[in-house]
Design a protein around this motif. Sequence first.
Motif, PDB file in Angstrom:
ATOM      1  N   ARG A 169     172.389  38.939  24.903  1.00  0.00           N
ATOM      2  CA  ARG A 169     173.415  39.828  24.128  1.00  0.00           C
ATOM      3  C   ARG A 169     172.534  40.578  23.198  1.00  0.00           C
ATOM      4  NH1 ARG A 169     177.245  34.674  22.612  1.00  0.00           N
ATOM      5  NH2 ARG A 169     178.169  34.395  24.427  1.00  0.00           N
ATOM      6  N   GLU A 170     171.618  40.253  22.720  1.00  0.00           N
ATOM      7  CA  GLU A 170     170.690  40.791  21.584  1.00  0.00           C
ATOM      8  C   GLU A 170     169.725  41.897  22.457  1.00  0.00           C
ATOM      9  OE1 GLU A 170     169.100  38.646  18.362  1.00  0.00           O
ATOM     10  OE2 GLU A 170     170.674  37.148  18.790  1.00  0.00           O
ATOM     11  N   LEU A 171     169.317  41.589  23.603  1.00  0.00           N
ATOM     12  CA  LEU A 171     168.398  42.642  24.244  1.00  0.00           C
ATOM     13  C   LEU A 171     169.203  43.569  24.733  1.00  0.00           C
ATOM     14  CD1 LEU A 171     165.638  40.138  25.378  1.00  0.00           C
ATOM     15  CD2 LEU A 171     165.446  41.783  23.689  1.00  0.00           C
ATOM     16  N   GLY A 172     170.510  43.338  25.083  1.00  0.00           N
ATOM     17  CA  GLY A 172     171.288  44.300  26.093  1.00  0.00           C
ATOM     18  C   GLY A 172     171.118  44.019  27.273  1.00  0.00           C
ATOM     19  N   ILE A 173     170.955  43.130  28.054  1.00  0.00           N
ATOM     20  CA  ILE A 173     170.691  42.945  29.408  1.00  0.00           C
ATOM     21  C   ILE A 173     171.651  41.734  30.149  1.00  0.00           C
ATOM     22  CG2 ILE A 173     168.727  41.284  28.983  1.00  0.00           C
ATOM     23  CD1 ILE A 173     167.464  42.336  31.404  1.00  0.00           C
ATOM     24  N   ASP A 174     172.251  42.017  31.055  1.00  0.00           N
ATOM     25  CA  ASP A 174     173.089  41.084  31.514  1.00  0.00           C
ATOM     26  C   ASP A 174     172.169  39.780  32.296  1.00  0.00           C
ATOM     27  OD1 ASP A 174     174.864  43.288  31.025  1.00  0.00           O
ATOM     28  OD2 ASP A 174     176.297  41.989  32.599  1.00  0.00           O
ATOM     29  N   TYR A 175     172.674  38.692  32.320  1.00  0.00           N
ATOM     30  CA  TYR A 175     171.935  37.837  32.587  1.00  0.00           C
ATOM     31  C   TYR A 175     172.769  36.619  33.722  1.00  0.00           C
ATOM     32  CZ  TYR A 175     168.840  33.522  33.467  1.00  0.00           C
ATOM     33  OH  TYR A 175     168.159  32.565  33.874  1.00  0.00           O
ATOM     34  N   PHE A 176     172.147  36.396  34.809  1.00  0.00           N
ATOM     35  CA  PHE A 176     172.866  35.680  35.640  1.00  0.00           C
ATOM     36  C   PHE A 176     172.099  34.535  36.165  1.00  0.00           C
ATOM     37  CE2 PHE A 176     173.469  40.217  36.114  1.00  0.00           C
ATOM     38  CZ  PHE A 176     174.947  40.371  36.235  1.00  0.00           C
ATOM     39  N   ALA A 177     172.595  33.231  35.855  1.00  0.00           N
ATOM     40  CA  ALA A 177     171.888  31.970  36.168  1.00  0.00           C
ATOM     41  C   ALA A 177     172.696  31.720  37.742  1.00  0.00           C
ATOM     42  CB  ALA A 177     172.250  30.910  35.039  1.00  0.00           C
ATOM     43  N   ALA A 178     171.904  31.787  38.650  1.00  0.00           N
ATOM     44  CA  ALA A 178     172.423  31.637  40.089  1.00  0.00           C
ATOM     45  C   ALA A 178     172.185  30.407  40.509  1.00  0.00           C
ATOM     46  CB  ALA A 178     171.960  32.869  40.809  1.00  0.00           C
ATOM     47  N   GLY A 179     171.637  29.334  39.988  1.00  0.00           N
ATOM     48  CA  GLY A 179     171.376  28.095  40.559  1.00  0.00           C
ATOM     49  C   GLY A 179     169.578  27.864  40.853  1.00  0.00           C
ATOM     50  N   GLY A 234     164.431  30.099  40.422  1.00  0.00           N
ATOM     51  CA  GLY A 234     164.164  28.537  39.747  1.00  0.00           C
ATOM     52  C   GLY A 234     164.310  28.738  38.045  1.00  0.00           C
ATOM     53  N   ALA A 235     163.503  28.173  37.411  1.00  0.00           N
ATOM     54  CA  ALA A 235     163.725  28.272  35.795  1.00  0.00           C
ATOM     55  C   ALA A 235     162.883  29.475  35.322  1.00  0.00           C
ATOM     56  CB  ALA A 235     163.525  26.955  35.530  1.00  0.00           C
ATOM     57  N   ALA A 236     163.163  30.706  35.463  1.00  0.00           N
ATOM     58  CA  ALA A 236     162.387  31.690  35.109  1.00  0.00           C
ATOM     59  C   ALA A 236     163.446  32.656  34.031  1.00  0.00           C
ATOM     60  CB  ALA A 236     161.902  32.744  36.247  1.00  0.00           C
ATOM     61  N   GLN A 237     164.191  31.814  33.262  1.00  0.00           N
ATOM     62  CA  GLN A 237     165.185  32.565  32.219  1.00  0.00           C
ATOM     63  C   GLN A 237     164.163  32.954  30.972  1.00  0.00           C
ATOM     64  OE1 GLN A 237     164.842  29.193  33.171  1.00  0.00           O
ATOM     65  NE2 GLN A 237     165.944  27.997  31.527  1.00  0.00           N
ATOM     66  N   GLY A 238     163.047  32.340  31.047  1.00  0.00           N
ATOM     67  CA  GLY A 238     162.168  32.905  29.742  1.00  0.00           C
ATOM     68  C   GLY A 238     161.799  34.323  29.948  1.00  0.00           C
ATOM     69  N   TRP A 239     161.962  34.616  31.218  1.00  0.00           N
ATOM     70  CA  TRP A 239     161.046  36.052  31.451  1.00  0.00           C
ATOM     71  C   TRP A 239     162.343  37.264  31.191  1.00  0.00           C
ATOM     72  CZ3 TRP A 239     157.790  35.395  36.552  1.00  0.00           C
ATOM     73  CH2 TRP A 239     156.859  34.531  36.387  1.00  0.00           C
ATOM     74  N   ILE A 240     163.352  36.828  30.533  1.00  0.00           N
ATOM     75  CA  ILE A 240     164.477  37.814  30.417  1.00  0.00           C
ATOM     76  C   ILE A 240     163.750  38.805  29.252  1.00  0.00           C
ATOM     77  CG2 ILE A 240     165.327  36.443  28.312  1.00  0.00           C
ATOM     78  CD1 ILE A 240     168.083  37.746  29.392  1.00  0.00           C
ATOM     79  N   ASP A 241     162.851  38.326  28.439  1.00  0.00           N
ATOM     80  CA  ASP A 241     162.361  39.425  27.560  1.00  0.00           C
ATOM     81  C   ASP A 241     161.523  40.409  28.314  1.00  0.00           C
ATOM     82  OD1 ASP A 241     162.525  36.686  26.768  1.00  0.00           O
ATOM     83  OD2 ASP A 241     161.930  37.388  24.702  1.00  0.00           O
TER      84      ASP A 241
END
Length: 252
Positions: free
Chosen positions: A209-219, A178-185
């Motif tokens: 980029r700044e936290l050094g973690i790959d992110y995938f928005a899969a829909g 879903g919309a949990a992109q804010g949990w990347i931290d």
Amino acid sequence: MVRLNELVSWSNNLLQVDEYQDYCPNGLQVEGRAEVRRLISGVTASLALIEAAAAAGADALLVHHGWFWNGEDARVVGMKQRRLKRLLESGISLLAYHLPLDGHAELGNNTRLGRVLGFTTEGRFGKGPGGGMAVFATLPQPMSGTELAAHIGQRLGRVPLHVSGGDRPLRRVGWCSGAAQGWIDQAAALGLDGFISGEVSESTVHAARELGIDYFAAGHHATERYGVQALGDHLAGKFAIDHQFVEIENPA
Ligand SMILES: [Zn+2]
């Protein structure tokens, strides 16, 4: 055949709806026929899904995204009126499970998304009971970000948006539908190499980029198709009723 009341109370207990603080009512949202023989499931209670359920002769419709969200206009006008009118005219009950269906350890969106991706859950994080709704796993073998993006695209039938967090192999990744992109931290704080969710915000790209973690928005839709199917199949087996998942295609 099962009584609607029995179907609802079984599902509410199974998904531990009282354990969650949610933005919408979980469980029975609209009451239709008192008996259920045919259950249709889908991601969102859109007019298209209601039409499909009515055409299939459904007694109940089971969704992840129901209605009556906190803060929405309470009036029954426009799009909301048309959806509700069609549902009531058809005698179809609406059952909706939001966060409880994301978090459930067996039938939940995140557990089932892991199965689709071929990853075995090792731990949980984020908000919610039982350690949180988000999960993480060690990949079967280390992959580059590009390889993981291709793997997600192949399994979900939709190419994800991929933001690289650095040039190294990914070993442990987390995901939350879903919309949990804010949990990347939180994912980065756990030392995960990658994080998968449904949606992306402008700020997510900088965070990756700044936290050094790959992110995938899969829909959002693509990552939330699996819990409701698992719950529908479970209910069909438990109560000997018909169940069919209806895919209403959604690129978001
Ligand atoms: Zn959602």
